[in-house]
Design a protein around this motif. Structure first.
Motif, PDB file in Angstrom:
ATOM      1  N   ASN A  92       0.835  -1.209   0.000  1.00 29.47           N
ATOM      2  CA  ASN A  92       0.000   0.000   0.000  1.00 29.47           C
ATOM      3  C   ASN A  92       0.866   1.253   0.000  1.00 29.47           C
ATOM      4  O   ASN A  92       0.582   2.210  -0.721  1.00 29.47           O
ATOM      5  CB  ASN A  92      -0.942   0.011   1.209  1.00 29.47           C
ATOM      6  N   ILE A  93       1.907   1.261   0.813  1.00 35.30           N
ATOM      7  CA  ILE A  93       2.800   2.421   0.860  1.00 35.30           C
ATOM      8  C   ILE A  93       3.439   2.650  -0.500  1.00 35.30           C
ATOM      9  O   ILE A  93       3.478   3.779  -1.006  1.00 35.30           O
ATOM     10  CB  ILE A  93       3.887   2.232   1.948  1.00 35.30           C
ATOM     11  N   ILE A  94       3.947   1.582  -1.112  1.00 32.78           N
ATOM     12  CA  ILE A  94       4.587   1.707  -2.426  1.00 32.78           C
ATOM     13  C   ILE A  94       3.596   2.236  -3.458  1.00 32.78           C
ATOM     14  O   ILE A  94       3.939   3.100  -4.275  1.00 32.78           O
ATOM     15  CB  ILE A  94       5.221   0.375  -2.861  1.00 32.78           C
ATOM     16  N   ASN A  95       2.354   1.748  -3.418  1.00 34.93           N
ATOM     17  CA  ASN A  95       1.340   2.256  -4.361  1.00 34.93           C
ATOM     18  C   ASN A  95       1.140   3.756  -4.204  1.00 34.93           C
ATOM     19  O   ASN A  95       1.080   4.492  -5.198  1.00 34.93           O
ATOM     20  CB  ASN A  95       0.015   1.528  -4.168  1.00 34.93           C
ATOM     21  N   TYR A  96       1.047   4.218  -2.968  1.00 28.35           N
ATOM     22  CA  TYR A  96       0.851   5.655  -2.736  1.00 28.35           C
ATOM     23  C   TYR A  96       2.084   6.466  -3.138  1.00 28.35           C
ATOM     24  O   TYR A  96       1.960   7.596  -3.616  1.00 28.35           O
ATOM     25  CB  TYR A  96       0.460   5.937  -1.284  1.00 28.35           C
ATOM     26  N   ILE A  97       3.264   5.904  -2.949  1.00 33.00           N
ATOM     27  CA  ILE A  97       4.488   6.584  -3.401  1.00 33.00           C
ATOM     28  C   ILE A  97       4.426   6.806  -4.907  1.00 33.00           C
ATOM     29  O   ILE A  97       4.695   7.899  -5.411  1.00 33.00           O
ATOM     30  CB  ILE A  97       5.750   5.764  -3.019  1.00 33.00           C
ATOM     31  N   TRP A  98       4.041   5.763  -5.655  1.00 36.00           N
ATOM     32  CA  TRP A  98       4.009   5.872  -7.106  1.00 36.00           C
ATOM     33  C   TRP A  98       2.854   6.735  -7.605  1.00 36.00           C
ATOM     34  O   TRP A  98       2.982   7.432  -8.620  1.00 36.00           O
ATOM     35  CB  TRP A  98       4.005   4.487  -7.748  1.00 36.00           C
ATOM     36  N   VAL A  99       1.728   6.725  -6.902  1.00 30.56           N
ATOM     37  CA  VAL A  99       0.630   7.626  -7.265  1.00 30.56           C
ATOM     38  C   VAL A  99       1.082   9.075  -7.076  1.00 30.56           C
ATOM     39  O   VAL A  99       0.847   9.933  -7.942  1.00 30.56           O
ATOM     40  CB  VAL A  99      -0.643   7.318  -6.436  1.00 30.56           C
ATOM     41  N   SER A 100       1.755   9.348  -5.956  1.00 33.32           N
ATOM     42  CA  SER A 100       2.280  10.697  -5.705  1.00 33.32           C
ATOM     43  C   SER A 100       3.261  11.104  -6.794  1.00 33.32           C
ATOM     44  O   SER A 100       3.237  12.246  -7.279  1.00 33.32           O
ATOM     45  CB  SER A 100       2.981  10.756  -4.340  1.00 33.32           C
ATOM     46  N   PHE A 101       4.117  10.179  -7.193  1.00 32.86           N
ATOM     47  CA  PHE A 101       5.082  10.445  -8.263  1.00 32.86           C
ATOM     48  C   PHE A 101       4.355  10.787  -9.563  1.00 32.86           C
ATOM     49  O   PHE A 101       4.699  11.763 -10.239  1.00 32.86           O
ATOM     50  CB  PHE A 101       5.978   9.214  -8.468  1.00 32.86           C
ATOM     51  N   GLY A 102       3.352  10.002  -9.906  1.00 36.49           N
ATOM     52  CA  GLY A 102       2.596  10.251 -11.139  1.00 36.49           C
ATOM     53  C   GLY A 102       1.949  11.626 -11.139  1.00 36.49           C
ATOM     54  O   GLY A 102       1.985  12.353 -12.143  1.00 36.49           O
TER      55      GLY A 102
END
Length: 195
Positions: A92-102
């Motif tokens: 979940n943390i990794i998903n949010y990191i990548w959403v923030s990046f996008g």
């Protein structure tokens, strides 16, 4: 299961076992790192070559191919999410990191598109690329991604000292170091754990 024979010690052992299982579960197969690594590498080198040969008025149009990858990724992630029985906190943390990046990449593209100066645009992109790659490596405890993030930051600094026309080559180098090589290592680790 009979709960009357289940002592507090047994409960703690079961919880400990489940935590260790979740920590050792490695669901990242590297596919998306490879997809985006190769695509961005292709687009960066393609634009650089097209600019040098001056064959097209708008060589940056090669980046339109990324929209196909975005659509594919949406369907791919939906399919993968349906397969997953349990999603770990780390995932979940990794998903949010990548959403923030996008979101940051989209905002940066809009902001730079509206501004006049773009001399260090690739340094800015490389700086941003380093963040989710490094943080994903920290969360997954995967050294190649941490190193990849650091390489992006080093290339971002390098970009400030070279002519901007070579920024695309720095971007291509970052894809190899931060996405493609770690992607293949993630794929290998995933296959080894799922034999």
């Amino acid at each position: 299961m009979q709960t009357e024979n289940f002592s507090p010690k047994d409960s703690l052992l079961l919880i400990d076992s489940m935590i260790n299982q979740a920590k050792n579960r490695f669901s990242e197969n590297g596919f998306l790192y490879l997809l985006w690594g190769w695509l961005v590498l292709f687009c960066a080198l393609g634009q650089f070559i097209l600019e040098q040969l001056q064959l097209f008025k708008h060589p940056e149009m090669i980046w339109m191919s990324t929209w196909l990858a975005i659509i594919f990724q949406i369907f791919y992630l939906r399919r993968e999410n349906k397969k997953e029985v349990v999603k770990t906190y780390s995932e979940n943390i990794i998903n949010y990191i990548w959403v923030s990046f996008g979101i940051c990449m989209l905002l940066l593209a809009v902001i730079l598109g509206r501004s006049e100066g773009g001399a260090n645009v690739y340094s800015l992109f490389l700086m941003l690329y380093g963040i989710p790659i490094f943080l994903s490596g920290v969360v997954m405890q995967f050294k190649p991604l941490k190193i990849g993030g650091i390489c992006c930051w080093a290339l971002a600094v390098t970009g400030a000292f070279i002519p901007s026309k070579y920024g695309l080559l720095l971007l291509a180098a970052a894809m190899v170091m931060a996405w493609i090589l770690p992607g293949y290592q993630l794929r290998k680790k995933f296959k080894n754990q799922n034999k």
